[in-house]
Design a protein around this motif. Structure first.
Motif, PDB file in Angstrom:
ATOM      1  N   ILE A  59       0.696   4.321  -2.714  1.00 24.25           N
ATOM      2  CA  ILE A  59       0.513   5.721  -2.325  1.00 24.25           C
ATOM      3  C   ILE A  59       1.645   6.577  -2.874  1.00 24.25           C
ATOM      4  O   ILE A  59       1.425   7.656  -3.442  1.00 24.25           O
ATOM      5  CB  ILE A  59       0.432   5.838  -0.796  1.00 24.25           C
ATOM      6  N   ILE A 111      -4.887   4.299   1.814  1.00 24.42           N
ATOM      7  CA  ILE A 111      -4.877   5.189   0.645  1.00 24.42           C
ATOM      8  C   ILE A 111      -5.830   6.357   0.867  1.00 24.42           C
ATOM      9  O   ILE A 111      -5.510   7.516   0.552  1.00 24.42           O
ATOM     10  CB  ILE A 111      -5.275   4.411  -0.628  1.00 24.42           C
ATOM     11  N   ILE A 170       0.833  -1.208   0.000  1.00 21.23           N
ATOM     12  CA  ILE A 170       0.000   0.000   0.000  1.00 21.23           C
ATOM     13  C   ILE A 170       0.866   1.254   0.000  1.00 21.23           C
ATOM     14  O   ILE A 170       0.570   2.237  -0.694  1.00 21.23           O
ATOM     15  CB  ILE A 170      -0.945  -0.012   1.215  1.00 21.23           C
ATOM     16  N   SER A 171       1.964   1.228   0.756  1.00 20.11           N
ATOM     17  CA  SER A 171       2.847   2.393   0.787  1.00 20.11           C
ATOM     18  C   SER A 171       3.453   2.668  -0.585  1.00 20.11           C
ATOM     19  O   SER A 171       3.622   3.834  -0.975  1.00 20.11           O
ATOM     20  CB  SER A 171       3.951   2.193   1.826  1.00 20.11           C
ATOM     21  N   SER A 210      -4.414   9.094   3.068  1.00 21.46           N
ATOM     22  CA  SER A 210      -3.100   9.629   2.694  1.00 21.46           C
ATOM     23  C   SER A 210      -3.163  10.592   1.519  1.00 21.46           C
ATOM     24  O   SER A 210      -2.127  11.129   1.112  1.00 21.46           O
ATOM     25  CB  SER A 210      -2.138   8.477   2.353  1.00 21.46           C
ATOM     26  N   LEU A 211      -4.344  10.782   0.960  1.00 18.89           N
ATOM     27  CA  LEU A 211      -4.495  11.676  -0.192  1.00 18.89           C
ATOM     28  C   LEU A 211      -5.086  13.009   0.233  1.00 18.89           C
ATOM     29  O   LEU A 211      -5.723  13.123   1.285  1.00 18.89           O
ATOM     30  CB  LEU A 211      -5.377  11.018  -1.253  1.00 18.89           C
TER      31      LEU A 211
END
Length: 307
Positions: A11, A142, A7-8, A145-146
């Motif tokens: 992102i 996600i 996932i990192s 983090s946006l």
């Protein structure tokens, strides 16, 4: 071995792809209208600088975004005057925009802040946590983090695709890029259409620059775009002047950049410079092997003068 689908990593790839995606959309609009624009790099630099400058004095990064959009209108308008109104050479005019963008922004940093190379830190666009979606396992990271700018960029992709390929406005614009004389005979205002398209390319490039300076980072550094405007052009050619293949190319470049950043930590024996060059190597390989004989709009690069 690097796990490409953490996932990192996703992102990071999104954050690295969007500054390429926005100028790619701007170049797509511009070249579909028949005007070649290789000045996206310079427009991005002006947008990134303007975003930081306005944020520094206004104290609000959202006002900084509007400053970047305004600078895009100015840089796009300058290119439109040179290429559409005055019918100058489009390659030379675009190259001039790149030189002006790189030179002017670097020269103004010490004039305004009294230091060389980079500006002081400013406020950046905050992330937004989407309710419910952010609570999902793994994928929820996600949606926490946006930023709102990210979602606006995603929406702009669909908007550009819809306008260009599903509306009469897009049909008229594409007609200007295929045969300006035929479009003019059909009653389409070729000069006005091309002028607006070039200005819009500046707006999108300015937004891409602002994403770098006040979304990803919180400052402006001289030449901070590092060739992303040219990567946007490579994605445009790779996608054969279509939206979704171009988006795929931008995401591929973003993943390549994310892999390079991760590899600098995990694979210290690999030269740092080689890892940094990974997205550009990928762009060269894509253009050399997968694109084939990519043909742009038939009238791109050809100035139009109404008889």
């Amino acid at each position: 071995m690097i796990d490409l689908f953490t996932i990192s990593m996703v992102i990071s790839a999104l954050h690295l792809a969007l500054p390429i995606l926005m100028p790619m959309l701007g170049g797509l609009i511009c070249e579909r209208s028949g005007v070649m624009n290789i000045g996206l790099e310079g427009m991005m630099l002006v947008g990134a600088f303007s975003a930081v400058l306005v944020t520094y004095y206004a104290g609000n990064p959202w006002i900084g975004i509007t400053g970047a959009l305004a600078s895009g209108i100015l840089s796009g308008g300058l290119l439109a005057v040179l290429t559409v109104t005055l019918r100058g050479d489009q390659v030379v005019a675009s190259a001039a925009i790149n030189l002006i963008g790189a030179g002017l922004t670097a020269a103004l940093i010490p004039v305004i802040w009294g230091i060389d190379g980079l500006t002081p830190s400013v406020s950046k666009i905050p992330t937004v946590r989407v309710p419910i979606l952010a609570d999902l396992p793994d994928v929820g990271r996600i949606f926490s983090s946006l930023t709102l700018v990210d979602y606006i960029c995603f929406a702009l992709v669909f908007a550009v695709w819809w306008v260009l390929f599903r509306t009469d406005t897009g049909l008229r614009l594409r007609a200007c890029g295929e045969s300006a004389e035929s479009a003019d005979a059909a009653g389409i205002a070729v000069v006005r259409t091309r002028f607006v398209a070039v200005v819009m390319s500046g707006v999108f490039a300015g937004l891409g620059g602002a994403y770098l300076s006040i979304v990803t980072l919180d400052m402006f550094q001289a030449s901070m775009t590092q060739g992303r405007g040219f990567l946007a052009l490579a994605a445009l050619v790779f996608g054969k002047w279509r939206v979704w293949p171009g988006v795929f190319a931008c995401l591929a470049f973003g993943f390549a950049d994310a892999i390079a950043l991760r590899a600098q930590i995990l694979w210290r024996d690999i030269p740092h410079e080689l890892l940094i060059a990974l997205p550009y190597i990928l762009a060269l390989l894509a253009l050399a092997t997968f694109v084939g004989r990519a043909a742009g709009p038939a009238a791109v690069g050809k100035p139009f003068e109404r008889a």
